[in-house]
Design a protein around this motif. Sequence first.
Motif, PDB file in Angstrom:
ATOM      1  N   GLY A 130     -27.725   5.952 -18.828  1.00 20.65           N
ATOM      2  CA  GLY A 130     -28.680   5.147 -18.055  1.00 20.65           C
ATOM      3  C   GLY A 130     -29.794   5.976 -17.472  1.00 20.65           C
ATOM      4  O   GLY A 130     -30.077   7.087 -17.947  1.00 20.65           O
ATOM      5  N   MET A 131     -30.467   5.470 -16.459  1.00 20.66           N
ATOM      6  CA  MET A 131     -31.588   6.178 -15.837  1.00 20.66           C
ATOM      7  C   MET A 131     -31.069   7.386 -15.070  1.00 20.66           C
ATOM      8  O   MET A 131     -30.042   7.315 -14.414  1.00 20.66           O
ATOM      9  CB  MET A 131     -32.324   5.233 -14.870  1.00 20.66           C
ATOM     10  N   ARG A 132     -31.810   8.471 -15.161  1.00 26.86           N
ATOM     11  CA  ARG A 132     -31.437   9.681 -14.402  1.00 26.86           C
ATOM     12  C   ARG A 132     -32.663  10.589 -14.300  1.00 26.86           C
ATOM     13  O   ARG A 132     -33.697  10.359 -14.941  1.00 26.86           O
ATOM     14  CB  ARG A 132     -30.297  10.429 -15.093  1.00 26.86           C
ATOM     15  N   ARG A 162     -38.549  14.241 -13.948  1.00 27.92           N
ATOM     16  CA  ARG A 162     -38.937  12.828 -13.820  1.00 27.92           C
ATOM     17  C   ARG A 162     -37.751  11.922 -14.130  1.00 27.92           C
ATOM     18  O   ARG A 162     -36.787  12.348 -14.774  1.00 27.92           O
ATOM     19  CB  ARG A 162     -40.066  12.504 -14.800  1.00 27.92           C
ATOM     20  N   ILE A 163     -37.874  10.665 -13.730  1.00 32.54           N
ATOM     21  CA  ILE A 163     -36.848   9.682 -14.064  1.00 32.54           C
ATOM     22  C   ILE A 163     -36.965   9.358 -15.551  1.00 32.54           C
ATOM     23  O   ILE A 163     -38.059   9.108 -16.051  1.00 32.54           O
ATOM     24  CB  ILE A 163     -37.041   8.381 -13.243  1.00 32.54           C
ATOM     25  N   ALA A 198     -29.522   8.375 -22.977  1.00 37.15           N
ATOM     26  CA  ALA A 198     -28.922   7.428 -23.945  1.00 37.15           C
ATOM     27  C   ALA A 198     -27.463   7.714 -24.258  1.00 37.15           C
ATOM     28  O   ALA A 198     -26.882   7.059 -25.128  1.00 37.15           O
ATOM     29  CB  ALA A 198     -29.738   7.435 -25.232  1.00 37.15           C
ATOM     30  N   GLY A 199     -26.871   8.689 -23.571  1.00 35.97           N
ATOM     31  CA  GLY A 199     -25.469   8.996 -23.875  1.00 35.97           C
ATOM     32  C   GLY A 199     -24.725   9.495 -22.654  1.00 35.97           C
ATOM     33  O   GLY A 199     -25.198   9.382 -21.519  1.00 35.97           O
ATOM     34  N   LEU A 200     -23.557  10.045 -22.924  1.00 34.10           N
ATOM     35  CA  LEU A 200     -22.755  10.663 -21.869  1.00 34.10           C
ATOM     36  C   LEU A 200     -22.742  12.162 -22.126  1.00 34.10           C
ATOM     37  O   LEU A 200     -22.724  12.577 -23.282  1.00 34.10           O
ATOM     38  CB  LEU A 200     -21.310  10.172 -21.935  1.00 34.10           C
ATOM     39  N   ASP A 201     -22.760  12.965 -21.054  1.00 35.61           N
ATOM     40  CA  ASP A 201     -22.630  14.416 -21.234  1.00 35.61           C
ATOM     41  C   ASP A 201     -21.257  14.857 -20.758  1.00 35.61           C
ATOM     42  O   ASP A 201     -20.778  14.419 -19.704  1.00 35.61           O
ATOM     43  CB  ASP A 201     -23.704  15.152 -20.407  1.00 35.61           C
ATOM     44  N   PHE A 202     -20.637  15.703 -21.566  1.00 34.09           N
ATOM     45  CA  PHE A 202     -19.369  16.321 -21.150  1.00 34.09           C
ATOM     46  C   PHE A 202     -19.577  17.826 -21.174  1.00 34.09           C
ATOM     47  O   PHE A 202     -19.870  18.402 -22.223  1.00 34.09           O
ATOM     48  CB  PHE A 202     -18.237  15.949 -22.104  1.00 34.09           C
ATOM     49  N   ALA A 203     -19.444  18.448 -20.005  1.00 27.86           N
ATOM     50  CA  ALA A 203     -19.612  19.902 -19.929  1.00 27.86           C
ATOM     51  C   ALA A 203     -18.258  20.566 -20.130  1.00 27.86           C
ATOM     52  O   ALA A 203     -17.221  19.972 -19.832  1.00 27.86           O
ATOM     53  CB  ALA A 203     -20.205  20.283 -18.589  1.00 27.86           C
ATOM     54  N   GLY A 204     -18.302  21.785 -20.644  1.00 31.99           N
ATOM     55  CA  GLY A 204     -17.054  22.523 -20.868  1.00 31.99           C
ATOM     56  C   GLY A 204     -17.362  23.956 -21.249  1.00 31.99           C
ATOM     57  O   GLY A 204     -18.494  24.418 -21.104  1.00 31.99           O
ATOM     58  N   LYS A 205     -16.332  24.634 -21.741  1.00 35.03           N
ATOM     59  CA  LYS A 205     -16.498  26.036 -22.125  1.00 35.03           C
ATOM     60  C   LYS A 205     -17.203  26.109 -23.472  1.00 35.03           C
ATOM     61  O   LYS A 205     -16.912  25.315 -24.379  1.00 35.03           O
ATOM     62  CB  LYS A 205     -15.118  26.684 -22.255  1.00 35.03           C
ATOM     63  N   GLU A 206     -18.120  27.058 -23.605  1.00 36.11           N
ATOM     64  CA  GLU A 206     -18.806  27.224 -24.882  1.00 36.11           C
ATOM     65  C   GLU A 206     -17.788  27.533 -25.982  1.00 36.11           C
ATOM     66  O   GLU A 206     -16.879  28.341 -25.780  1.00 36.11           O
ATOM     67  CB  GLU A 206     -19.812  28.375 -24.788  1.00 36.11           C
ATOM     68  N   GLY A 207     -17.942  26.854 -27.101  1.00 35.51           N
ATOM     69  CA  GLY A 207     -17.044  27.090 -28.244  1.00 35.51           C
ATOM     70  C   GLY A 207     -15.827  26.190 -28.237  1.00 35.51           C
ATOM     71  O   GLY A 207     -15.049  26.202 -29.196  1.00 35.51           O
TER      72      GLY A 207
END
Length: 311
Positions: free
Chosen positions: A196-198, A205-206, A210-219
């Motif tokens: 959504g908007m972020r 800027r706003i 269009a998606g979800l982000d999942f952060a984690g360890k590289e690799g």
Amino acid sequence: MNIIIVGQRHGKSKTISLGPTARWMLLVFLALLPFSMGAAGYFLTMMLADEGLLGPETAKAWESDLSQQRQDLEKIRAQTDEQLVGLTLRMAELQARLTRLDALGERLIDRASLDKGEFNFDESPAVGGPSSEMDVGSVYQAPDIVSVLDQLSDQIDNREQQLEVLDSLMGEQKIQSDSFIAGLPVQKGWMSSRYGMRTDPFTGRIAWHAGLDFAGKEGSPIVAVASGVVTWASDRYGYGLMVEINHGSGYKTRYAHCKKVDVKVGDVVRKNQVLAQMGSSGRSTGPHVHFEVYKNGRTVDPAAYIHRTLR
Ligand SMILES: [Zn+2]
């Protein structure tokens, strides 16, 4: 009559005396000699002329005949080589197609949960029957290799089509159960940005996310949320290294900013199969996977699908 033979070297002479009978015979012989020689010469000339073996052109003709034969031989050899190359290529093509059919067969056995022993694609099929001896006296004719290859190729075409239809039919069944999008695209990680908007992390800027982000360890591994076919597996503007999977029924998922991609376009992937390694390629501030879900060409909130696991 006396015949005196004079030696050339020492001037010595030898005298031979001939009797009357011998004398007559010698005279007759000497008288007939020119005629017989002439006749023999004539007949020899006629014979050689008949055979075409006479004249100054003969040697030349033979030579040109020989060189013509040599050229013909070379031509035949070249043609044979060409045909051999053609046949070899044809064989290679058929072999490749057979290999593909074998793979398809293996997959079908897998899908249909058939008994492996019944359709073992690793082995050549069991064939048999009484041998048909040729009739004695009938002439053996070697089969025309090209037409045999044509026949074989047609048969393979036929089987290929049948198997492909079967495969797609069975595939649809499987996909209906397994292409159900559910679960997370990562094994470990946390949601770092919603759909959504972020506030855009680059412009401040706003903007629409269009998606979800999942952060984690590289690799760390990125996995498929449902079975499907890989339709993109490389760089894409803004997305960095990206994998896209088509799940059928109008559904697609995208996994972006990868460090390394483990699949290629055309691969059939299963649910939970590792697709790539998490990275920060493209428009990204740190290791994470940007996960999108498309329904009929438009993005939808993946959260709804992720939560389906909770059912
Ligand atoms: Zn994102």
